[in-house]
Design an enzyme around this catalytic site. Structure first.
Site, PDB file in Angstrom:
ATOM      1  N   ASN A 195      23.395 -32.949  23.041  1.00 47.80           N
ATOM      2  CA  ASN A 195      22.169 -33.548  23.566  1.00 47.80           C
ATOM      3  C   ASN A 195      21.691 -32.745  24.763  1.00 47.80           C
ATOM      4  O   ASN A 195      22.484 -32.402  25.654  1.00 47.80           O
ATOM      5  CB  ASN A 195      22.433 -34.989  24.015  1.00 47.80           C
ATOM      6  CG  ASN A 195      21.309 -35.532  24.899  1.00 47.80           C
ATOM      7  OD1 ASN A 195      20.258 -35.910  24.391  1.00 47.80           O
ATOM      8  ND2 ASN A 195      21.519 -35.556  26.215  1.00 47.80           N
ATOM      9  N   GLU A 196      20.409 -32.440  24.787  1.00 54.44           N
ATOM     10  CA  GLU A 196      19.814 -31.705  25.905  1.00 54.44           C
ATOM     11  C   GLU A 196      20.737 -30.572  26.365  1.00 54.44           C
ATOM     12  O   GLU A 196      21.083 -30.457  27.539  1.00 54.44           O
ATOM     13  CB  GLU A 196      19.472 -32.653  27.059  1.00 54.44           C
ATOM     14  CG  GLU A 196      18.385 -33.644  26.692  1.00 54.44           C
ATOM     15  CD  GLU A 196      17.850 -34.457  27.871  1.00 54.44           C
ATOM     16  OE1 GLU A 196      18.352 -34.285  29.000  1.00 54.44           O
ATOM     17  OE2 GLU A 196      16.940 -35.281  27.652  1.00 54.44           O
ATOM     18  N   GLU A 334      14.005 -38.895  21.986  1.00 53.33           N
ATOM     19  CA  GLU A 334      13.810 -39.539  23.288  1.00 53.33           C
ATOM     20  C   GLU A 334      12.330 -39.465  23.626  1.00 53.33           C
ATOM     21  O   GLU A 334      11.785 -38.373  23.829  1.00 53.33           O
ATOM     22  CB  GLU A 334      14.644 -38.885  24.402  1.00 53.33           C
ATOM     23  CG  GLU A 334      16.124 -39.192  24.329  1.00 53.33           C
ATOM     24  CD  GLU A 334      16.899 -38.720  25.558  1.00 53.33           C
ATOM     25  OE1 GLU A 334      16.304 -38.682  26.674  1.00 53.33           O
ATOM     26  OE2 GLU A 334      18.089 -38.383  25.404  1.00 53.33           O
ATOM     27  N   GLN A 383      14.430 -46.796  26.343  1.00 52.30           N
ATOM     28  CA  GLN A 383      15.577 -47.136  25.514  1.00 52.30           C
ATOM     29  C   GLN A 383      15.445 -48.585  25.033  1.00 52.30           C
ATOM     30  O   GLN A 383      14.476 -49.256  25.377  1.00 52.30           O
ATOM     31  CB  GLN A 383      16.872 -46.927  26.269  1.00 52.30           C
ATOM     32  CG  GLN A 383      17.140 -45.463  26.585  1.00 52.30           C
ATOM     33  CD  GLN A 383      18.522 -45.260  27.220  1.00 52.30           C
ATOM     34  OE1 GLN A 383      19.372 -46.135  27.272  1.00 52.30           O
ATOM     35  NE2 GLN A 383      18.726 -44.067  27.735  1.00 52.30           N
TER      36      GLN A 383
END
Length: 529
Positions: A195-196, A334, A383
């Protein structure tokens, strides 16, 4: 607080206090259906961050809050009602700090660790793999697991997948899973490889991550025969491996990863490439308030939401160059609004209120995804509970759903529906030197054969009258719901949970055409029958 245009149960069609831009033509062409709008663009995101997991989902079996095996019953019921297709877990940035073995086995023997990034608070690990999969089952959703590339190892990732998906008859790890209460393999349809990775996931260059991805993806295997991809070919029943993608407009990252995808072989593949972008997040720390804001602040945030159109278009164009068949999905896993933290809260918990402005951002963003349904086949709002643009807010035994939740519920008929092209004279409005479209529209043919049209009046000051026509479809009746609020910064609270909620509307159908009036800053979904 802003001027009140609506109050109580006044119907959207009764508005007359502000100037009306009458007769805006909107045409839906049912004769030219487009791609399927994947239900997975309505995915959610649950990270070990603030109270998103603990208090938001997990209260423990001994809690006085009604629960099923430690998972809140009220949250489960609310999420089932919006048909959540998938949930991304355990992060986010937390994923590259997460070691799965800490979250299995008897809870009293699980180690307490430090959630360093999100507040340096204790992590009990009481909500681990089995609890997450139980939660997924309770809400009838699917798992999008995020693997640890940043601080983990290839073997750790491979072992986790073997633990989750292998047959106990041949795997010791699977027998351990069975001993922990789940003999059958878990279903893992989506697996994120890091992730990222450009930031909190390892601070890598795209070239370095591309090489790292190949290694990790080679051993990111689903051991259940029913969930495998044969020889790396696309299979709707197989587990999709999703690569860490670009930060906002880092087009070089997409270029490098897509160039790498042209060299994939049987042992690894890129089935999806992620993209992260937050509306209203134009500096650190975030400076737009989640509530008590004015029209210029509303307009600045909505303008940032429209940037998603530019990002998706430009990243898709790069992907088209290397993948004209559109085999690799653009996964916007996201997205959402990022405002200042709620007063009195831990700023590292990213807890913020959710207003009608957030609902408009949600509708505009979802509409952008539908217009790019051929490439955007998965997305995850950030979220799900108590963090950033949440569907649900909880505190102890209290729970309230947000304006954003209501948008997702209005859009349920769009899940796996067929995209229909729309032409509309959207018009514009200008506030604080910013000019934006007044009207944003999306349409689809539902699985039930009915025509669904979403009409968002982005203008915070003026209602819009719409004349809707569906080519190739003669509407006999129309019904729908509209989500509007007394003010642009209206919110739902535990004491006043219904300040912002959908209300039914009536609409006039004559000669197969529909006429209705849209309230300022409102989201309306109508069904033509």
């Amino acid at each position: 607080m802003m001027k009140t245009y609506l109050a109580g149960a006044v119907a959207a069609l009764m508005l007359a206090a502000a100037p009306v831009f009458a007769g805006t033509p909107v045409t839906v062409d049912t004769t030219k259906p487009g791609p399927q709008i994947s239900r997975h663009i309505f995915g959610q995101f649950a990270e070990h961050l603030g109270t998103g997991i603990y208090d938001g989902i997990w209260v423990g079996e001994d809690s006085p809050i009604p629960n099923t095996r430690g998972i809140r019953n009220d949250v489960v019921a609310a999420l089932k009602a919006i048909h959540v297709p998938n949930i991304r877990w355990p992060g986010g940035c937390y994923a590259d700090d997460y070691h799965w073995r800490n979250g299995i086995g008897p809870k009293d023997k699980r180690p307490s660790t430090v959630n360093y990034l999100w507040g340096r608070v204790a992590e009990s690990n009481h909500f681990g793999t089995h609890e997450f999969m139980d939660f997924i089952d309770q809400i009838d959703s699917e798992a999008y697991m995020s693997g640890n590339v940043g601080s983990g190892t290839v073997q750790e990732m491979s072992d986790w997948l073997e633990y989750m998906t292998a047959d106990p008859a041949i795997s010791s790890l699977a027998r351990e899973r069975a001993a922990n209460g789940h003999p059958a393999p878990f279903k893992v349809p989506f697996f994120g490889v890091g992730n990222e990775s450009w930031g909190c996931g390892g601070s890598m260059t795209p070239e370095h991550y591309a090489d790292v991805y190949k290694t990790y993806a080679t051993f990111a295997r689903n051991y259940d025969n029913a969930q495998q991809l044969p020889n790396g070919d696309f299979d709707p029943n197989g587990m999709k491996r999703i690569a860490s993608g670009a930060n906002v407009d880092d087009y070089k990252w997409t270029e490098v990863m897509m160039e790498a995808s042209t060299k994939q072989i049987f042992s690894w593949s890129i089935d999806g490439l992620s993209l992260h972008y937050y509306s209203g997040f134009d500096q650190w720390p975030p400076h737009y308030s989640a509530q008590d804001f004015d029209e210029p602040a509303y307009t600045h945030v909505i303008r940032s939401a429209y940037k998603m159109e530019e990002l998706v278009s430009k990243h898709s164009a790069i992907m088209d160059k290397y993948d004209p068949q559109k085999r690799v999905a653009l996964v916007v896993d996201e997205w959402g609004t990022w405002h200042t933290a709620a007063p009195g809260s831990n700023p590292r918990f990213l807890h913020q209120q959710n207003s009608q402005r957030d609902a408009i951002v949600a509708a505009v963003t979802i509409n952008i995804f539908t217009r790019h349904a051929d490439r955007v086949r998965m997305a995850n709002v950030a979220q799900m509970i108590n963090v950033l643009q949440a569907m649900i807010l909880t505190k102890g035994d209290k729970m309230v759903v947000t304006p954003t939740y209501h948008v997702f519920k209005l859009y349920v008929p769009f899940q796996d529906a067929t995209f229909l092209p729309v032409t509309a004279d959207a018009g514009t409005f200008t506030i604080d030197g910013i000019t934006l479209p007044r009207l944003d529209v999306a349409a689809a043919k539902g699985k039930d054969g009915k025509i669904y049209v979403s009409l968002t009046n982005v203008d915070p000051k003026a209602p819009v009258e719409v004349d809707l026509n569906a080519l190739g479809f003669t509407a006999k009746t129309a019904r729908g719901e509209t989500l509007y609020a007394p003010e642009i910064d209206s919110i739902n609270t535990f004491d006043k949970p219904d300040t912002v909620k959908p209300r039914p509307i009536s609409a006039k159908v004559s000669g197969g055409k529909l006429s209705l009036k849209l309230a300022p800053e409102s989201v309306t979904v109508v069904v033509l029958e």
